[in-house]
Structures are given as structure tokens and as C-alpha cells.
Write a protein that holds these residues in place. Structure first.
Motif, PDB file in Angstrom:
ATOM      1  N   GLY A 156       3.367  64.642  -1.193  1.00  0.00           N
ATOM      2  CA  GLY A 156       4.720  65.030  -0.804  1.00  0.00           C
ATOM      3  C   GLY A 156       5.763  64.266  -1.587  1.00  0.00           C
ATOM      4  O   GLY A 156       5.469  63.561  -2.554  1.00  0.00           O
ATOM      5  N   ARG A 157       7.019  64.410  -1.161  1.00  0.00           N
ATOM      6  CA  ARG A 157       8.124  63.675  -1.761  1.00  0.00           C
ATOM      7  C   ARG A 157       8.078  62.227  -1.287  1.00  0.00           C
ATOM      8  O   ARG A 157       7.622  61.925  -0.182  1.00  0.00           O
ATOM      9  CB  ARG A 157       9.453  64.318  -1.386  1.00  0.00           C
ATOM     10  N   LEU A 158       8.554  61.321  -2.130  1.00  0.00           N
ATOM     11  CA  LEU A 158       8.494  59.905  -1.800  1.00  0.00           C
ATOM     12  C   LEU A 158       9.212  59.608  -0.488  1.00  0.00           C
ATOM     13  O   LEU A 158       8.698  58.836   0.345  1.00  0.00           O
ATOM     14  CB  LEU A 158       9.113  59.076  -2.941  1.00  0.00           C
ATOM     15  N   GLU A 159      10.369  60.220  -0.272  1.00  0.00           N
ATOM     16  CA  GLU A 159      11.132  59.951   0.947  1.00  0.00           C
ATOM     17  C   GLU A 159      10.334  60.347   2.192  1.00  0.00           C
ATOM     18  O   GLU A 159      10.335  59.626   3.199  1.00  0.00           O
ATOM     19  CB  GLU A 159      12.464  60.704   0.923  1.00  0.00           C
ATOM     20  N   GLU A 160       9.651  61.483   2.127  1.00  0.00           N
ATOM     21  CA  GLU A 160       8.852  61.941   3.261  1.00  0.00           C
ATOM     22  C   GLU A 160       7.685  60.989   3.524  1.00  0.00           C
ATOM     23  O   GLU A 160       7.377  60.658   4.679  1.00  0.00           O
ATOM     24  CB  GLU A 160       8.305  63.347   2.986  1.00  0.00           C
ATOM     25  N   LEU A 161       7.036  60.558   2.456  1.00  0.00           N
ATOM     26  CA  LEU A 161       5.882  59.673   2.597  1.00  0.00           C
ATOM     27  C   LEU A 161       6.292  58.314   3.134  1.00  0.00           C
ATOM     28  O   LEU A 161       5.568  57.710   3.939  1.00  0.00           O
ATOM     29  CB  LEU A 161       5.171  59.535   1.254  1.00  0.00           C
ATOM     30  N   LEU A 162       7.449  57.810   2.718  1.00  0.00           N
ATOM     31  CA  LEU A 162       7.922  56.524   3.229  1.00  0.00           C
ATOM     32  C   LEU A 162       8.232  56.603   4.712  1.00  0.00           C
ATOM     33  O   LEU A 162       7.999  55.642   5.460  1.00  0.00           O
ATOM     34  CB  LEU A 162       9.153  56.057   2.449  1.00  0.00           C
TER      35      LEU A 162
END
Length: 309
Positions: A132-138
Motif C-alpha cells: 500500500g501507500r506509505l501513509e496507510e502502512l504507517l
């Protein structure tokens, strides 16, 4: 043990579920209880523990230090419960540890496979891999839904997000393309002039470094395609006559098969790979082993490079 001090696991499960979802309203909807009832259950848990588990920052709930410790215990308890359910329903043994990895969608699949191979080779591990996108994973990492995020972009820790970001690999960036007729040697930067190029997108660490190198060479590159996804960049390099700017690891299999060749290594250009974790009361043993492995494994180091930072 006094009955009055016995931990209420129903309250603890509600607390654990709220942290995993990241939002009280969403957790209440999925649990099919009112938001006020859910808040009451968590407040009763805080009273029984004698500790505040959340701080309210604006409209968001942020775990306190006691909350992070409580979640670590709760996560261990309820993940074991999930493993037990899996054992009974699907035959997945409770002795198998669950390793939950998130990887940014733009990252090289070959690199991910190489990093995760020790886990894949183990018989006592159940791996889940999310993209996924980095923001979602964080967000998922912060709520302890995953144990580690693989990224090609670093992140900075702050008071709200105690990320632990470490570089685990450094791969030199090369010019990759179809084999040249007659086996003529590739000359930098001359053979880039007029060539159609496939380059990473502007969000990649590679792109601004490549643009600076072109300025140094007084070269105005002809961009055929700008691609964020390394898997797509790999396909375009394989199926067109354009030259691709990427680390060799992305097309490792195509180079081994002779379909593509590494024409030249771009001086001073590297792609860095990062492992992002979050401070936890209990550190996952398999995650620790994965991170320790990269410190001495030449697979994760650039040619003639020292240990990763």
C-alpha cells in the motif's frame, strides 16, 4: 487473586480493537455498540488499571506510555486467540508465529523477496504481506496491525510517532536495457544523449539525484516514461527498447536470463531501502532476526560499500 482486581478481558478486548482500528467511531461501528458505550468500557478499564490509556489530541486518541504497554500485552493475548481459532478452523498450529509485514507498493518485489526469504524458509512462521501507500502502512504500524514497514523513503520520528527507521540496504542505480548489437561498450554520459529513458517518479529518492547528475553532465534527457511502480518499470524495460534507470536488483531475473543487461552504473546514485518499526514493549523475535541479518549480509550492501547505517 482478589476478584475485585481481576482484569476484565471484555474491556481489554474493546481497548485492543479501538487501537487496531485507529478510530473510536469506526471501532464502535464494527463492534456494533454505541460510541458512548465503548468509551465507558475503556474508561472502566483505565479505572481498574489505575492508568490513563489514551490522551485526546484534538479529535484523535493517542496512546499514553501505559496505553502502549497495555496494548502490547493485549496484542499478544488476542493474537494468540486468533492463532487458536486458525488452528481449530484451518489447521494452522499455535506454535507458528505470525509475522506481519507492510511494503510500499512502489518497491522492488525482488528486494522484498530477498529480505523476507529467512521468514519464508521457516516452518514455524505464518507471514502476512500487505502492500500500500506509505501513509496507510504507517497508520497500520502505529495501531500495531503490522510489525514492520519496508520503504524506499525514510521517515522521521516525533513525539506523536516514535518511528524507528533504519537503512537496511543500499543498491547502486544503473542504466538497464536490451543487449546492444555487436556488444559495443556503453559510454557515460554520451550514450544517454538522445536515448529514450524510463525513470522513477519524482517521489523516488533516485529521481532528484539522477536529475542533478544530468545537470552536471549538461544533459537534457529524453524521458519516454516516468513510473512510480518498480514492477511496471521492470516490465517496460523488458518489453521496450528504452533505457531504464533503476537498481539492478529490480531486474535480477531478466539479467540472469540475458534478456536485459546492466549497461553502466551511475556514479554516486543509490536507492536506499528502509525498515520502519515502532517502539514496543515486546520486540518480535523474527523481526529482530531479519534486521540483524542485514548488518552482515552482502546481498543488502552496495558494491564496495560498508555496513548499512
Amino acid at each position: 487473586m482478589n476478584v475485585s482486581t481481576r482484569l476484565n478481558f471484555h474491556h481489554l478486548h474493546y481497548f485492543w480493537f479501538v487501537v487496531r482500528q485507529g478510530r473510536l467511531t469506526q471501532a464502535a461501528r464494527l463492534l456494533r455498540v454505541s460510541q458512548s458505550a465503548l468509551s465507558t468500557q475503556i474508561r472502566q478499564l483505565e479505572e481498574s488499571l489505575g492508568q490513563r490509556l489514551f490522551d485526546r489530541v484534538g479529535r484523535r486518541l493517542v496512546l499514553t506510555e501505559a496505553g502502549r504497554i497495555a496494548f502490547s500485552y493485549a496484542d499478544e493475548i488476542f493474537r494468540k486467540g486468533e492463532e487458536l481459532s486458525a488452528l481449530l478452523a484451518q489447521g494452522i498450529g499455535p506454535e507458528r508465529q505470525v509475522v506481519r509485514i507492510g511494503a510500499v507498493a512502489t518497491q522492488s518485489r525482488n528486494f522484498q523477496e530477498a529480505f523476507l526469504k529467512p521468514v519464508l524458509d521457516r516452518g514455524d512462521t505464518y507471514l502476512t504481506l500487505r502492500s500500500g501507500r506509505l501513509e496507510e502502512l504507517l497508520t497500520q504500524l502505529a495501531s500495531h496491525q503490522i510489525d514492520l514497514v519496508l520503504s524506499n523513503v525514510p521517515v522521521q520520528a516525533d513525539d506523536e510517532h516514535p518511528w524507528r527507521c533504519r537503512r537496511i540496504a543500499r543498491q547502486q542505480v544503473s542504466v538497464i536495457g536490451q543487449p546492444r548489437a555487436g556488444g559495443e561498450p556503453f559510454r557515460l554520459p554520451d550514450d544517454l544523449r538522445g536515448a529514450r529513458l524510463l525513470v522513477p517518479g519524482v517521489r523516488s529518492e533516485i529521481r532528484p539525484a539522477f536529475d542533478l547528475l544530468c545537470e552536471h553532465w549538461h544533459l537534457r534527457p529524453t524521458i519516454a516514461a516516468e513510473v512510480d511502480d518498480m514492477a511496471m518499470l521492470r516490465l517496460l524495460a523488458r518489453d521496450t527498447d528504452a533505457l531504464a534507470v533503476m537498481p539492478q536488483v529490480v531486474v535480477r531475473d531478466e539479467i540472469a536470463a540475458g534478456r536485459l543487461v546492466e549497461h553502466a552504473r551511475l556514479p554516486g546514485l543509490f536507492e536506499n531501502f528502509y525498515a520502519i518499526t515502532i517502539r514496543r514493549h515486546f520486540e518480535h523475535s523474527h523481526i529482530r532476526q531479519l534486521l540483524e541479518r542485514t548488518e552482515a549480509d552482502p546481498l543488502f550492501l552496495a558494491p564496495e560499500d560498508g555496513p548499512s547505517e
